[in-house]
Design a protein around this motif. Structure first.
Motif, PDB file in Angstrom:
ATOM      1  N   GLU A  72       1.220  -0.932   0.443  1.00 42.98           N
ATOM      2  CA  GLU A  72       0.033   0.207   0.179  1.00 42.98           C
ATOM      3  C   GLU A  72       1.385   1.439  -0.088  1.00 42.98           C
ATOM      4  OE1 GLU A  72      -3.243   1.621   2.862  1.00 42.98           O
ATOM      5  OE2 GLU A  72      -3.137   0.110   2.744  1.00 42.98           O
ATOM      6  N   ALA A  73       2.077   1.468   1.015  1.00 44.23           N
ATOM      7  CA  ALA A  73       2.950   2.335   1.121  1.00 44.23           C
ATOM      8  C   ALA A  73       3.339   3.135  -1.043  1.00 44.23           C
ATOM      9  CB  ALA A  73       4.405   2.316   1.219  1.00 44.23           C
ATOM     10  N   GLN A  74       3.590   1.923  -1.220  1.00 44.23           N
ATOM     11  CA  GLN A  74       4.303   2.426  -3.166  1.00 44.23           C
ATOM     12  C   GLN A  74       2.866   2.842  -3.747  1.00 44.23           C
ATOM     13  OE1 GLN A  74       5.752  -1.865  -5.025  1.00 44.23           O
ATOM     14  NE2 GLN A  74       7.167  -1.580  -2.781  1.00 44.23           N
ATOM     15  N   LEU A  75       1.922   2.293  -3.772  1.00 39.36           N
ATOM     16  CA  LEU A  75       0.213   2.694  -4.544  1.00 39.36           C
ATOM     17  C   LEU A  75       0.480   4.523  -3.777  1.00 39.36           C
ATOM     18  CD1 LEU A  75      -2.558   2.907  -5.821  1.00 39.36           C
ATOM     19  CD2 LEU A  75      -3.470   1.838  -3.176  1.00 39.36           C
ATOM     20  N   ALA A  76       0.438   4.791  -2.274  1.00 40.37           N
ATOM     21  CA  ALA A  76       0.292   5.916  -2.099  1.00 40.37           C
ATOM     22  C   ALA A  76       1.511   7.129  -2.724  1.00 40.37           C
ATOM     23  CB  ALA A  76       0.868   5.620  -0.345  1.00 40.37           C
ATOM     24  N   SER A  77       2.610   6.129  -2.824  1.00 39.99           N
ATOM     25  CA  SER A  77       3.754   7.057  -3.523  1.00 39.99           C
ATOM     26  C   SER A  77       3.287   7.703  -4.667  1.00 39.99           C
ATOM     27  CB  SER A  77       4.869   5.835  -3.555  1.00 39.99           C
ATOM     28  OG  SER A  77       5.427   6.909  -4.255  1.00 39.99           O
ATOM     29  N   VAL A  78       2.440   6.311  -5.529  1.00 38.15           N
ATOM     30  CA  VAL A  78       1.823   6.997  -7.115  1.00 38.15           C
ATOM     31  C   VAL A  78       0.658   7.573  -6.865  1.00 38.15           C
ATOM     32  CG1 VAL A  78       0.274   6.191  -9.534  1.00 38.15           C
ATOM     33  CG2 VAL A  78       1.890   4.278  -8.109  1.00 38.15           C
ATOM     34  N   LEU A  79      -0.025   7.542  -5.776  1.00 38.87           N
ATOM     35  CA  LEU A  79      -1.029   8.605  -5.547  1.00 38.87           C
ATOM     36  C   LEU A  79      -0.681  10.274  -4.933  1.00 38.87           C
ATOM     37  CD1 LEU A  79      -3.665   6.213  -4.037  1.00 38.87           C
ATOM     38  CD2 LEU A  79      -3.244   6.778  -7.209  1.00 38.87           C
ATOM     39  N   GLY A  80       0.032   9.805  -4.436  1.00 42.82           N
ATOM     40  CA  GLY A  80       0.908  11.399  -3.846  1.00 42.82           C
ATOM     41  C   GLY A  80       1.123  11.701  -4.967  1.00 42.82           C
ATOM     42  N   HIS A  81       2.090  11.197  -5.666  1.00 38.58           N
ATOM     43  CA  HIS A  81       2.972  11.607  -6.834  1.00 38.58           C
ATOM     44  C   HIS A  81       1.694  12.457  -7.309  1.00 38.58           C
ATOM     45  CE1 HIS A  81       6.073  12.130  -9.822  1.00 38.58           C
ATOM     46  NE2 HIS A  81       4.843  12.167 -10.390  1.00 38.58           N
ATOM     47  N   GLU A  82       0.044  12.042  -7.972  1.00 37.06           N
ATOM     48  CA  GLU A  82      -0.251  12.448  -9.176  1.00 37.06           C
ATOM     49  C   GLU A  82      -1.360  13.451  -8.249  1.00 37.06           C
ATOM     50  OE1 GLU A  82      -0.675  11.959 -11.954  1.00 37.06           O
ATOM     51  OE2 GLU A  82       0.851  10.505 -11.926  1.00 37.06           O
ATOM     52  N   ILE A  83      -1.145  13.388  -6.952  1.00 33.00           N
ATOM     53  CA  ILE A  83      -2.033  14.161  -6.578  1.00 33.00           C
ATOM     54  C   ILE A  83      -1.241  15.568  -6.139  1.00 33.00           C
ATOM     55  CG2 ILE A  83      -2.601  14.852  -3.529  1.00 33.00           C
ATOM     56  CD1 ILE A  83      -3.432  12.428  -3.302  1.00 33.00           C
TER      57      ILE A  83
ATOM     58  N   GLY B 148       5.160  14.674  -3.383  1.00 34.31           N
ATOM     59  CA  GLY B 148       4.775  13.353  -2.782  1.00 34.31           C
ATOM     60  C   GLY B 148       5.065  13.013  -1.742  1.00 34.31           C
ATOM     61  N   ILE B 149       6.394  12.887  -1.365  1.00 41.03           N
ATOM     62  CA  ILE B 149       6.779  12.139  -0.086  1.00 41.03           C
ATOM     63  C   ILE B 149       6.283  12.419   1.080  1.00 41.03           C
ATOM     64  CG2 ILE B 149       8.853  12.081   1.155  1.00 41.03           C
ATOM     65  CD1 ILE B 149      10.539  10.644  -1.972  1.00 41.03           C
ATOM     66  N   GLU B 150       6.698  14.260   1.341  1.00 38.66           N
ATOM     67  CA  GLU B 150       5.793  14.849   2.726  1.00 38.66           C
ATOM     68  C   GLU B 150       4.371  14.246   2.232  1.00 38.66           C
ATOM     69  OE1 GLU B 150       6.684  19.067   1.625  1.00 38.66           O
ATOM     70  OE2 GLU B 150       8.494  18.296   1.620  1.00 38.66           O
ATOM     71  N   TYR B 151       3.429  14.038   1.405  1.00 44.52           N
ATOM     72  CA  TYR B 151       2.608  13.634   1.783  1.00 44.52           C
ATOM     73  C   TYR B 151       2.466  12.205   2.393  1.00 44.52           C
ATOM     74  CZ  TYR B 151       0.853  17.437  -1.278  1.00 44.52           C
ATOM     75  OH  TYR B 151       0.456  18.994  -1.545  1.00 44.52           O
ATOM     76  N   MET B 152       3.285  11.779   1.779  1.00 42.67           N
ATOM     77  CA  MET B 152       3.442  10.023   2.212  1.00 42.67           C
ATOM     78  C   MET B 152       3.583  10.127   3.943  1.00 42.67           C
ATOM     79  SD  MET B 152       5.621   8.137  -0.940  1.00 42.67           S
ATOM     80  CE  MET B 152       5.497   6.751   0.333  1.00 42.67           C
ATOM     81  N   VAL B 153       5.220  10.879   4.500  1.00 36.87           N
ATOM     82  CA  VAL B 153       4.890  11.125   5.474  1.00 36.87           C
ATOM     83  C   VAL B 153       3.856  11.493   6.404  1.00 36.87           C
ATOM     84  CG1 VAL B 153       6.866  12.234   7.383  1.00 36.87           C
ATOM     85  CG2 VAL B 153       6.667  11.081   5.205  1.00 36.87           C
ATOM     86  N   GLU B 154       3.456  12.449   5.840  1.00 37.07           N
ATOM     87  CA  GLU B 154       1.989  13.442   7.062  1.00 37.07           C
ATOM     88  C   GLU B 154       0.826  11.990   7.168  1.00 37.07           C
ATOM     89  OE1 GLU B 154       0.984  17.288   6.226  1.00 37.07           O
ATOM     90  OE2 GLU B 154       2.756  17.682   4.821  1.00 37.07           O
ATOM     91  N   ALA B 155       0.768  11.231   5.728  1.00 46.03           N
ATOM     92  CA  ALA B 155      -0.752  10.233   5.963  1.00 46.03           C
ATOM     93  C   ALA B 155       0.088   8.973   6.576  1.00 46.03           C
ATOM     94  CB  ALA B 155      -0.341   9.791   4.520  1.00 46.03           C
ATOM     95  N   GLY B 156       1.704   8.982   6.869  1.00 46.15           N
ATOM     96  CA  GLY B 156       1.443   7.667   7.777  1.00 46.15           C
ATOM     97  C   GLY B 156       1.897   6.638   7.555  1.00 46.15           C
ATOM     98  N   TYR B 157       2.441   7.200   5.992  1.00 47.75           N
ATOM     99  CA  TYR B 157       3.439   5.661   4.994  1.00 47.75           C
ATOM    100  C   TYR B 157       4.453   6.000   5.124  1.00 47.75           C
ATOM    101  CZ  TYR B 157      -1.670   5.329   3.457  1.00 47.75           C
ATOM    102  OH  TYR B 157      -2.995   4.101   2.543  1.00 47.75           O
ATOM    103  N   ASP B 158       4.961   4.361   4.737  1.00 51.87           N
ATOM    104  CA  ASP B 158       6.597   4.550   4.385  1.00 51.87           C
ATOM    105  C   ASP B 158       7.572   5.241   3.887  1.00 51.87           C
ATOM    106  OD1 ASP B 158       9.167   3.939   5.043  1.00 51.87           O
ATOM    107  OD2 ASP B 158       9.142   2.254   4.722  1.00 51.87           O
ATOM    108  N   PRO B 159       7.929   6.624   4.277  1.00 45.14           N
ATOM    109  CA  PRO B 159       8.205   7.247   2.360  1.00 45.14           C
ATOM    110  C   PRO B 159       9.306   6.113   1.502  1.00 45.14           C
ATOM    111  CG  PRO B 159       9.828   8.179   4.652  1.00 45.14           C
ATOM    112  CD  PRO B 159       8.735   6.924   4.910  1.00 45.14           C
ATOM    113  N   MET B 160      10.220   5.404   2.342  1.00 48.54           N
ATOM    114  CA  MET B 160      10.870   4.156   1.195  1.00 48.54           C
ATOM    115  C   MET B 160      10.118   3.891   0.452  1.00 48.54           C
ATOM    116  SD  MET B 160      14.427   4.727   0.818  1.00 48.54           S
ATOM    117  CE  MET B 160      14.894   5.041   2.968  1.00 48.54           C
ATOM    118  N   ALA B 161       9.189   3.468   0.331  1.00 51.48           N
ATOM    119  CA  ALA B 161       8.138   2.976  -0.977  1.00 51.48           C
ATOM    120  C   ALA B 161       8.505   3.754  -1.758  1.00 51.48           C
ATOM    121  CB  ALA B 161       6.995   3.269  -0.479  1.00 51.48           C
TER     122      ALA B 161
END
Length: 422
Positions: free
Chosen positions: A120-131, A196-209
């Motif tokens: 899911e973290a990799q999915l979050a990376s894709v979606l965060g990038h597009e957001i 997108g990485i910052e959004y991931m961190v704020e949403a609680g995801y592992d940014p290394m994804a």
């Protein structure tokens, strides 16, 4: 020519003076703004469905997967710099590993990319990038550049493909398709990676994804499937430099949620169906080469695995048409429309089949429904033929005149028919 150029630049100057500069909602930097927020959202909304349909349509066989993607997307949108945008997240029925964003937060990700991800973290990376692309108005900026560069082309609209199996180019969806699939600038891509990485961190995801995602892109770009290169990598070019940059950015933060078990559970049905889509993709390639019997065998295998997939019935119907089996083609196209009535291409193919069979009322209904979603030259041209057969010369001329503005075989046919009417 000088007067026309002066006029174009005068209009651009007036628009610039009215709209002026605005602040990038993500970076805080000043940027040219020719399109207001209301118009931005309207453009995204108007072009979302046509672009979805020209990129494969919705993956409706697994609605829980779409709900899951929307859920993950909502988490990231909530921590974005523009949380009030009307975000939508669609899963598209395409094997090409791609994702894109339209103005106003209209985002899509292909089935073919989802099956390549691991958690899911990799999915979050894709979606965060597009957001980020949507929140920072990158799509709008690309559209603005297009407006400035091709102001004289406005209103030409219609385009066509001479190769029926190679894909239809839709005039009515040209704006949406170009916004979705045109290349971002390098600065836009780097902005989308960073924030997108910052959004991931704020949403609680592992940014290394985010670094892992770029590694996946690099691996896929080194494969032999040209569809991969023409899809995702035409708009999001991968490189080891981006892998390293994302890894460096992610290393500044602690880890977070990865969600591998849940992701694998949610993607299981799409992975189970992937062999059927592989067969279908092979069938399309065989049909392009006019090896219709082998193509028919492939799509029949695909239907045994996924008997509710409308795309398979539509393809088999087209193959049956090519094999001069109009009755069997009709059955398959009826089934495709029954399973996915909103899909413009299924109504288009059935409309053409009905027209060949002399069913003018049915053909007109299907072709009009298709053109209402995505106007295509073939639909407009055949609506002209129907009007001509019914003795409505003015209506036929209006249809032919639209197609006559285009190039290629259909444009030539329209010009001949328009000349005959006159």
């Amino acid at each position: 020519m000088k007067a026309r150029t002066a006029f174009v630049f005068t209009i651009i100057a007036l628009v610039t003076l009215v709209s002026g500069c605005a602040t990038n909602p993500v970076t805080g930097e000043s940027q040219l703004s020719l399109i207001g927020e209301g118009q931005e959202q309207q453009m995204g909304q108007e072009n979302y469905q046509p672009t979805i349909q020209t990129q494969g349509g919705r993956f409706y066989l697994d609605p829980e997967l779409t709900d899951y993607v929307q859920e993950v997307g909502d988490k990231l949108a909530a921590v974005s710099d523009r949380p009030d945008l009307p975000y939508e997240f669609a899963v598209l029925n395409s094997s090409v590993p791609n994702a894109w964003a339209l103005p106003g937060g209209k985002i899509a990700i292909n089935r073919g990319l989802l099956t390549e991800l691991e958690n899911e973290a990799q999915l979050a990376s894709v979606l965060g990038h597009e957001i980020v692309h949507a929140a920072a108005r990158h799509s709008v900026q690309r559209m603005q550049q297009g407006m400035l560069l091709s102001a004289g082309m406005a209103g030409l609209g219609m385009a066509l493909s001479d190769n029926e199996w190679g894909g239809l180019i839709m005039g009515g969806a040209a704006v949406g398709s170009q916004v979705a699939l045109a290349q971002y600038s390098q600065s836009h891509e780097l902005e989308a990676d960073r924030y997108g990485i910052e959004y991931m961190v704020e949403a609680g995801y592992d940014p290394m994804a985010a670094a892992e995602l770029q590694e996946i892109f690099v691996r896929l770009s080194e494969g032999q499937n040209p569809g991969f290169i023409q899809g995702l990598f035409a708009t999001h070019p991968p490189s080891q430099a981006r892998v390293d940059a994302n890894r460096k950015l992610a290393a500044k933060y602690d880890g977070g949620y990865r969600g591998q078990e849940k992701y694998q559970r949610m993607i299981a049905e799409a992975k189970r169906l992937q062999p059927a889509y592989d067969l279908h993709d092979e069938a399309i390639k065989l049909a392009v080469d006019e090896d219709y019997q082998t193509a028919l065998a492939k799509v029949n295998e695909a239907l045994e695995m996924a008997p509710r997939e409308a795309a398979f019935y539509a393809t088999r119907g087209r193959i049956q048409d090519a094999l001069d089996n109009p009755g069997q083609a009709k059955e398959d196209l009826d089934r495709a429309v029954e399973l996915y009535p909103e899909m413009f291409s299924y109504r288009l193919f059935r409309g053409l089949n009905r027209l060949d069979g002399g069913n003018l009322d049915g053909a007109q209904a299907d072709l009009e429904a298709s053109a209402q979603v995505v106007p295509t030259t073939i639909a407009i041209l055949r609506l002209g033929d129907i009007a001509a057969q019914r003795g409505n010369r003015n209506k036929a001329a209006a249809y032919y005149n639209e197609v006559a503005k285009t190039e290629g075989e259909l444009g030539n046919e329209a010009r001949r028919k328009l000349s005959n009417l006159q």
